[in-house]
Design an enzyme around this catalytic site. Structure first.
Site, mmCIF file in Angstrom:
data_model
loop_
_atom_site.group_PDB
_atom_site.id
_atom_site.type_symbol
_atom_site.label_atom_id
_atom_site.label_comp_id
_atom_site.label_asym_id
_atom_site.label_seq_id
_atom_site.Cartn_x
_atom_site.Cartn_y
_atom_site.Cartn_z
ATOM 1 C CE1 TYR A 189 0.717 -0.109 4.585
ATOM 2 C CE2 TYR A 189 -0.294 2.173 4.449
ATOM 3 C CZ TYR A 189 0.374 1.299 5.196
ATOM 4 O OH TYR A 189 0.976 1.406 6.436
ATOM 5 N NE ARG A 197 6.815 4.457 0.024
ATOM 6 C CZ ARG A 197 6.546 5.601 0.960
ATOM 7 N NH1 ARG A 197 7.526 5.922 1.625
ATOM 8 N NH2 ARG A 197 5.439 5.886 1.485
ATOM 9 C CE LYS A 204 2.970 3.374 3.521
ATOM 10 N NZ LYS A 204 3.185 3.365 4.738
ATOM 11 C CD GLU A 209 11.122 2.746 9.092
ATOM 12 O OE1 GLU A 209 11.020 3.563 8.313
ATOM 13 O OE2 GLU A 209 11.385 1.545 8.873
HETATM 14 N N1 PMP Z 1 8.350 4.791 7.859
HETATM 15 C C1 PMP Z 1 7.525 3.991 8.001
HETATM 16 C C2 PMP Z 1 7.708 2.544 8.535
HETATM 17 C C3 PMP Z 1 5.981 4.461 7.510
HETATM 18 O O1 PMP Z 1 4.973 3.495 7.683
HETATM 19 C C4 PMP Z 1 6.117 5.836 6.942
HETATM 20 C C5 PMP Z 1 4.722 6.323 6.366
HETATM 21 N N2 PMP Z 1 4.624 5.863 5.032
HETATM 22 C C6 PMP Z 1 7.260 6.501 6.952
HETATM 23 C C7 PMP Z 1 8.477 5.906 7.303
HETATM 24 C C8 PMP Z 1 7.200 7.831 6.057
HETATM 25 O O2 PMP Z 1 6.996 7.811 4.557
HETATM 26 P P1 PMP Z 1 6.505 8.873 3.870
HETATM 27 O O3 PMP Z 1 7.121 10.176 4.273
HETATM 28 O O4 PMP Z 1 6.478 8.444 2.659
HETATM 29 O O5 PMP Z 1 4.888 9.154 4.363
#
Ligand code: PMP
Length: 289
Positions: free
Chosen positions: A33, A52, A151, A184
């Site tokens: 997703y 992505r 993701k 993260e």
């Molecule tokens: N890390 C994880 C595990 C996430 O789920 C997200 C949200 N998509 C992010 C980082 C941040 O990604 P983005 O800036 O693309 O929303």
């Protein structure tokens, strides 16, 4: 205005939006997703999100069932029909349904689901005062397991991390890897500011955030040194400023970590400068005004 779904190209009200209980997304989290958002009604960084999505599919052997142009068209159609000023957009592709069993070959009909709902950005005090994060006990899984770069619908790791963070009264959970390195947040990337420069964990066991990439770009434009480098929790505690990045939260100052103040304990100048530059890039007013 409101929530609206599209399933395999058909617009459906949220209450009537259904997939089979034999869908592998439901049974195993066997899906991929993306979460997009709009600014002034337009998708932000749509191509980066679709890139992505494609990479996530490659990592789990799930080929996008329809071309990118059609995915975008379905999103745009759902957005237009929703009538929202600003929207949150979730695009989910499941491997589909079949006989119960782990073998992915049991399903051959991937489903494409779009969920659009009104965007609910964090309240202004989140940006004005910053929030607390905590380093949770739940570890980020290994690249050799479900690679965090994908993701997927298998988000239990992050769910458990958030559960722990909420129990400790924190806004976001920061996860370490098996070696104790910072990875993260549960749904965000993390940056430290040291001596005026940025540091963020490398793309090795994390999701490549679209916002992370934009922030690194902006840092270059603003002349801020930025390093993608391994960080330990001690580097976070010693930072002048910390912030997280995500599509729906943009750039959020982290002013406390595990109950300890970071820097001055207030959102710092580098974080605020980046947030202003980010909002300018997105074509909207600064959050403060
Ligand atoms: N890390 C994880 C595990 C996430 O789920 C997200 C949200 N998509 C992010 C980082 C941040 O990604 P983005 O800036 O693309 O929303």
């Amino acid at each position: 205005m409101g929530t609206l779904a599209s399933i395999d190209g058909r617009l459906v009200p949220p209450g009537a939006a259904r997939l089979s209980i034999f869908d592998r997304g439901f049974l195993y989290g066997d899906s991929i997703y993306e979460v997009f958002r709009t600014y002034r009604g337009h998708l932000f960084e749509a191509e980066a999100h679709l890139d992505r999505l494609e990479r996530s599919g490659e990592l789990i052997g799930l080929v996008l069932p329809v071309p990118r142009g059609l995915l975008l068209a379905r999103i745009e159609r759902t957005l237009a029909a929703s009538g929202n000023d600003e929207s949150y957009v979730r695009l989910v592709i499941t491997r589909g349904e079949g006989e119960i069993g782990l073998d992915p070959a049991l399903a051959c009909n991937p489903h494409v689901v779009v969920i659009v709902r009104p965007l609910a950005p964090p309240p202004p005090d989140v940006y004005r005062d910053g929030v607390e994060a905590c380093v949770v006990h739940v570890r980020r899984n290994l690249r050799e397991a479900v690679d965090p770069a994908a993701k997927t619908g298998n988000y239990l790791n992050s769910v458990l991390a958030v559960r722990e963070a909420r129990a400790r009264g924190a806004h976001e959970a920061l996860m370490l890897d098996a070696n104790g390195r910072v990875t993260e947040g549960s749904s965000s990337n993390v940056f430290a500011v040291r001596a005026g420069g940025l540091a963020t964990p490398p793309l090795d066991g994390i999701l490549e955030g679209v916002t992370r990439r934009v922030v690194l770009d902006l840092a270059g434009q603003l002349g801020l040194p930025a390093a993608e480098t391994p960080l330990g929790p001690e580097d976070l505690f010693a930072a002048d400023e910390l912030f997280l990045t995500s599509t729906t939260r943009e750039i959020v100052p982290l002013v406390r970590l595990d109950g300890r103040a970071i820097g001055s304990g207030r959102p710092g100048p580098v974080t605020r400068r980046l947030l202003a530059a980010f909002r300018a890039r997105a074509g909207v007013a600064p959050v403060d005004s």
